[in-house]
Design a protein around this motif. Structure first.
Motif, PDB file in Angstrom:
ATOM      1  N   LEU A 139       0.848  -1.266  -0.034  1.00  0.00           N
ATOM      2  CA  LEU A 139       0.020  -0.089   0.015  1.00  0.00           C
ATOM      3  C   LEU A 139       0.858   1.088  -0.032  1.00  0.00           C
ATOM      4  O   LEU A 139       2.011   1.337   0.708  1.00  0.00           O
ATOM      5  CB  LEU A 139      -0.891   0.024   1.070  1.00  0.00           C
ATOM      6  CG  LEU A 139      -1.674  -1.240   1.338  1.00  0.00           C
ATOM      7  CD1 LEU A 139      -2.751  -1.100   2.658  1.00  0.00           C
ATOM      8  CD2 LEU A 139      -3.010  -1.196   0.067  1.00  0.00           C
ATOM      9  N   ALA A 140       0.684   2.376  -0.924  1.00  0.00           N
ATOM     10  CA  ALA A 140       1.565   3.374  -0.920  1.00  0.00           C
ATOM     11  C   ALA A 140       0.894   4.570  -0.542  1.00  0.00           C
ATOM     12  O   ALA A 140      -0.576   4.663  -1.018  1.00  0.00           O
ATOM     13  CB  ALA A 140       1.924   3.459  -2.216  1.00  0.00           C
ATOM     14  N   LEU A 172      -0.050  -0.656  -4.942  1.00  0.00           N
ATOM     15  CA  LEU A 172       1.070  -0.766  -5.831  1.00  0.00           C
ATOM     16  C   LEU A 172       1.664  -1.955  -5.836  1.00  0.00           C
ATOM     17  O   LEU A 172       2.086  -2.719  -4.603  1.00  0.00           O
ATOM     18  CB  LEU A 172       2.171   0.196  -5.052  1.00  0.00           C
ATOM     19  CG  LEU A 172       3.805   0.388  -5.659  1.00  0.00           C
ATOM     20  CD1 LEU A 172       3.676   1.255  -6.975  1.00  0.00           C
ATOM     21  CD2 LEU A 172       4.514   1.315  -4.670  1.00  0.00           C
ATOM     22  N   THR A 173       2.114  -2.493  -6.993  1.00  0.00           N
ATOM     23  CA  THR A 173       2.933  -3.656  -7.368  1.00  0.00           C
ATOM     24  C   THR A 173       3.860  -3.407  -8.055  1.00  0.00           C
ATOM     25  O   THR A 173       3.954  -2.640  -9.252  1.00  0.00           O
ATOM     26  CB  THR A 173       1.901  -4.782  -8.043  1.00  0.00           C
ATOM     27  OG1 THR A 173       0.706  -5.065  -7.139  1.00  0.00           O
ATOM     28  CG2 THR A 173       2.765  -5.912  -8.285  1.00  0.00           C
ATOM     29  N   HIS A 225       2.725  -1.310 -11.279  1.00  0.00           N
ATOM     30  CA  HIS A 225       1.367  -1.068 -11.596  1.00  0.00           C
ATOM     31  C   HIS A 225       0.746  -0.472 -10.398  1.00  0.00           C
ATOM     32  O   HIS A 225       0.874  -0.779  -9.282  1.00  0.00           O
ATOM     33  CB  HIS A 225       0.595  -2.546 -11.442  1.00  0.00           C
ATOM     34  CG  HIS A 225      -0.770  -2.514 -11.814  1.00  0.00           C
ATOM     35  ND1 HIS A 225      -1.286  -3.001 -13.006  1.00  0.00           N
ATOM     36  CD2 HIS A 225      -1.949  -1.882 -11.147  1.00  0.00           C
ATOM     37  CE1 HIS A 225      -2.730  -2.821 -13.131  1.00  0.00           C
ATOM     38  NE2 HIS A 225      -2.981  -2.241 -12.093  1.00  0.00           N
ATOM     39  N   GLU A 226       0.018   0.914 -10.562  1.00  0.00           N
ATOM     40  CA  GLU A 226      -0.810   1.586  -9.366  1.00  0.00           C
ATOM     41  C   GLU A 226      -2.272   1.430  -9.731  1.00  0.00           C
ATOM     42  O   GLU A 226      -2.683   1.513 -10.834  1.00  0.00           O
ATOM     43  CB  GLU A 226      -0.366   3.065  -9.347  1.00  0.00           C
ATOM     44  CG  GLU A 226       1.082   3.200  -9.569  1.00  0.00           C
ATOM     45  CD  GLU A 226       1.597   4.535  -9.911  1.00  0.00           C
ATOM     46  OE1 GLU A 226       2.810   5.058  -9.490  1.00  0.00           O
ATOM     47  OE2 GLU A 226       0.870   5.020 -10.549  1.00  0.00           O
ATOM     48  N   SER A 227      -3.159   1.211  -8.648  1.00  0.00           N
ATOM     49  CA  SER A 227      -4.527   1.265  -8.657  1.00  0.00           C
ATOM     50  C   SER A 227      -5.284   1.754  -7.486  1.00  0.00           C
ATOM     51  O   SER A 227      -4.660   1.671  -6.503  1.00  0.00           O
ATOM     52  CB  SER A 227      -4.760  -0.279  -8.938  1.00  0.00           C
ATOM     53  OG  SER A 227      -4.837  -1.070  -8.130  1.00  0.00           O
ATOM     54  N   VAL A 228      -6.416   2.327  -7.675  1.00  0.00           N
ATOM     55  CA  VAL A 228      -7.274   2.576  -6.579  1.00  0.00           C
ATOM     56  C   VAL A 228      -8.328   1.740  -6.616  1.00  0.00           C
ATOM     57  O   VAL A 228      -8.801   1.336  -7.835  1.00  0.00           O
ATOM     58  CB  VAL A 228      -7.647   4.006  -6.366  1.00  0.00           C
ATOM     59  CG1 VAL A 228      -6.367   4.886  -6.023  1.00  0.00           C
ATOM     60  CG2 VAL A 228      -8.222   4.625  -7.579  1.00  0.00           C
TER      61      VAL A 228
END
Length: 142
Positions: free
Chosen positions: A87-88, A106-107, A123-126
């Motif tokens: 988690l970022a 975050l991966t 890879h970033e996502s919400v």
């Protein structure tokens, strides 16, 4: 996997985060493969390779340093490939004075290239609300 590899990847991740906090595009790119594939929160849908000028333009859109940290990391290694999920937290003040701060997923994938660990995928996502507007959810806390 050796303890040395684990330590090398953790050091690479620390260098990458420090460069991001300092808004140092060259420092960020030194941590990444020339063929890095990125799925970031901002458009486009995907990017391949390093674009220093575009990255520096985004970094320059912030007034002052950035806060960036990761937690709940899970680092896994196997041979010349590794990945880390976390988690970022990203926060700062945009040039227009808008204060922004949010958690995201975050991966990061790593590969050993020419004997050196580098970031090869980000890879970033919400999370997304499945109904209603707005769809992206930026106010979740770990």
């Amino acid at each position: 996997m050796s303890t040395g590899d684990h330590d090398d990847i953790k050091a690479l991740l620390r260098d990458w985060m420090a460069a991001l906090r300092a808004k140092d595009a060259d420092g960020i790119i030194r941590c990444q493969s020339v063929t890095v594939r990125q799925f970031s929160l901002a458009p486009p849908l995907q990017e391949t390779g390093n674009d220093t000028s575009s990255l520096q333009a985004w970094l320059d859109s912030w007034d002052g340093p950035l806060e960036f940290d990761i937690r709940d990391t899970d680092l896994r290694l196997g041979g010349d490939i590794a990945w880390c999920s976390a988690l970022a937290w990203l926060s700062g003040i945009k040039n227009d004075g808008q204060k922004i701060g949010f958690w995201f997923r975050l991966t990061i994938a790593f590969a050993r290239e020419d004997g050196r660990w580098l970031i090869v995928h980000i890879h970033e996502s919400v999370p997304l609300a499945m109904e209603g507007q707005p769809l992206a959810i930026f106010d979740l806390q770990p």
